[in-house]
Design a protein around this motif. Structure first.
Motif, mmCIF file in Angstrom:
data_model
loop_
_atom_site.group_PDB
_atom_site.id
_atom_site.type_symbol
_atom_site.label_atom_id
_atom_site.label_comp_id
_atom_site.label_asym_id
_atom_site.label_seq_id
_atom_site.Cartn_x
_atom_site.Cartn_y
_atom_site.Cartn_z
ATOM 1 N N ASP A 156 0.670 -1.575 -0.128
ATOM 2 C CA ASP A 156 0.017 -0.240 0.129
ATOM 3 C C ASP A 156 0.841 1.477 0.039
ATOM 4 N N LYS A 157 2.425 1.021 0.802
ATOM 5 C CA LYS A 157 2.904 2.540 0.672
ATOM 6 C C LYS A 157 3.380 2.808 -0.842
ATOM 7 N N ARG A 158 4.380 1.715 -1.409
ATOM 8 C CA ARG A 158 4.905 2.278 -2.217
ATOM 9 C C ARG A 158 3.387 2.597 -3.429
ATOM 10 N N SER A 159 2.363 1.580 -3.505
ATOM 11 C CA SER A 159 1.309 2.240 -4.354
ATOM 12 C C SER A 159 0.072 3.482 -4.463
ATOM 13 N N ARG A 160 1.213 4.310 -3.568
ATOM 14 C CA ARG A 160 0.512 5.555 -3.187
ATOM 15 C C ARG A 160 2.175 6.771 -2.830
ATOM 16 N N ASP A 161 2.898 6.486 -3.322
ATOM 17 C CA ASP A 161 4.210 7.430 -3.438
ATOM 18 C C ASP A 161 4.131 7.744 -4.767
ATOM 19 N N VAL A 162 4.227 9.091 -4.955
ATOM 20 C CA VAL A 162 4.815 9.927 -6.247
ATOM 21 C C VAL A 162 5.916 10.064 -6.574
ATOM 22 N N ASN A 163 6.773 9.232 -5.866
ATOM 23 C CA ASN A 163 7.817 9.467 -6.878
ATOM 24 C C ASN A 163 8.930 11.015 -6.201
ATOM 25 N N LEU A 164 8.673 11.866 -5.565
ATOM 26 C CA LEU A 164 9.109 12.586 -5.127
ATOM 27 C C LEU A 164 9.637 12.387 -3.303
#
Length: 242
Positions: A156-164
């Motif tokens: 879940d945490k990675r699926s929400r991350d916007v790479n910033l």
């Protein structure tokens, strides 16, 4: 290389790192960043559509074999290349992809040459979020995120991350609060995108324009191309680059 002759090959170097580039057209600048496995014929076809709409398009080659078709072998080869490269984040969250510095430099040079209000930047799939990172320290006034898929949406945490990083996200939010808009395209059931669109809406509010298609396709402007999506991209460039 299987591109038509009208694409001019060059290169760009920043901080000791060089990547090939392909350029064509005239008018405001747009940087089209390819998806995995690389600059496929479909990516080049989309780039040609942007050229034909009246733009100077630069396509950097960051990984993969230029002109190769999307196959299981080419995809696996590009993934191996991406996974060992220090230029890209794959699983870590709250971090801006390192290649953003190189892309920002490319955008600054293109804008210095062409002038105008700014340049467009469009990323796809693994590079989908790179256009967002380019807003931090470059004259990017038309950022487009096509199915942003990094970091890999494992959990879940990675699926929400916007790479910033948090600091870069604050800068992006500040630019959006001052009137900048961000365009995003995806299929609603695309697992690679995860819940990033929800994060972008939460962080950027109405400045984040969502263009969403039903189903579980992936490549919105290439392999699973939607004309509505391509039209939305070209309108966004027209509104923000002229």
């Amino acid at each position: 290389m299987t591109f038509p002759d009208r694409w001019t090959q060059g290169s760009h170097t920043h901080d000791g790192v060089s990547h090939p580039t392909y350029r064509q057209g005239s008018g405001p600048g747009v940087i089209v960043i390819h998806e995995i496995p690389g600059i496929t014929p479909e990516v080049a076809t989309f780039g040609q559509e942007v050229v034909d709409a009246g733009y100077t398009v630069v396509m950097p080659s960051l990984f993969g074999t230029d002109g190769a078709k999307m196959t299981p072998l080419s995809t696996a080869s590009a993934l191996r290349q991406v996974c060992v490269s220090r230029e890209f984040t794959k699983l870590r969250t709250g971090e801006t992809t390192p290649v953003a510095g190189w892309l920002r430099s490319l955008a600054r040079d293109l804008h210095e040459e062409l002038g105008g209000p700014g340049v467009g930047a469009l990323g796809m799939c693994f590079t989908g979020g790179f256009a967002l990172a380019m807003m931090v320290d470059a004259p990017v006034t038309a950022p487009v995120l096509c199915q942003p898929s990094a970091p890999f949406a494992v959990g879940d945490k990675r699926s929400r991350d916007v790479n910033l990083s948090s600091g870069d996200l604050d800068i992006v939010k500040g630019r959006c609060a001052a009137g900048q808009q961000v365009l995003g395209l995806r299929y609603r059931k695309d697992p690679a995108v995860g819940k990033r669109f929800d994060t972008l809406t939460q962080e950027l509010g109405d400045a984040f324009i969502r263009v969403e298609f039903e189903g579980s396709g992936h490549s919105t402007v290439t392999a699973h191309r939607q004309q509505e999506g391509v039209d939305a991209v070209l309108r966004f460039f027209a509104d923000n680059l002229h």
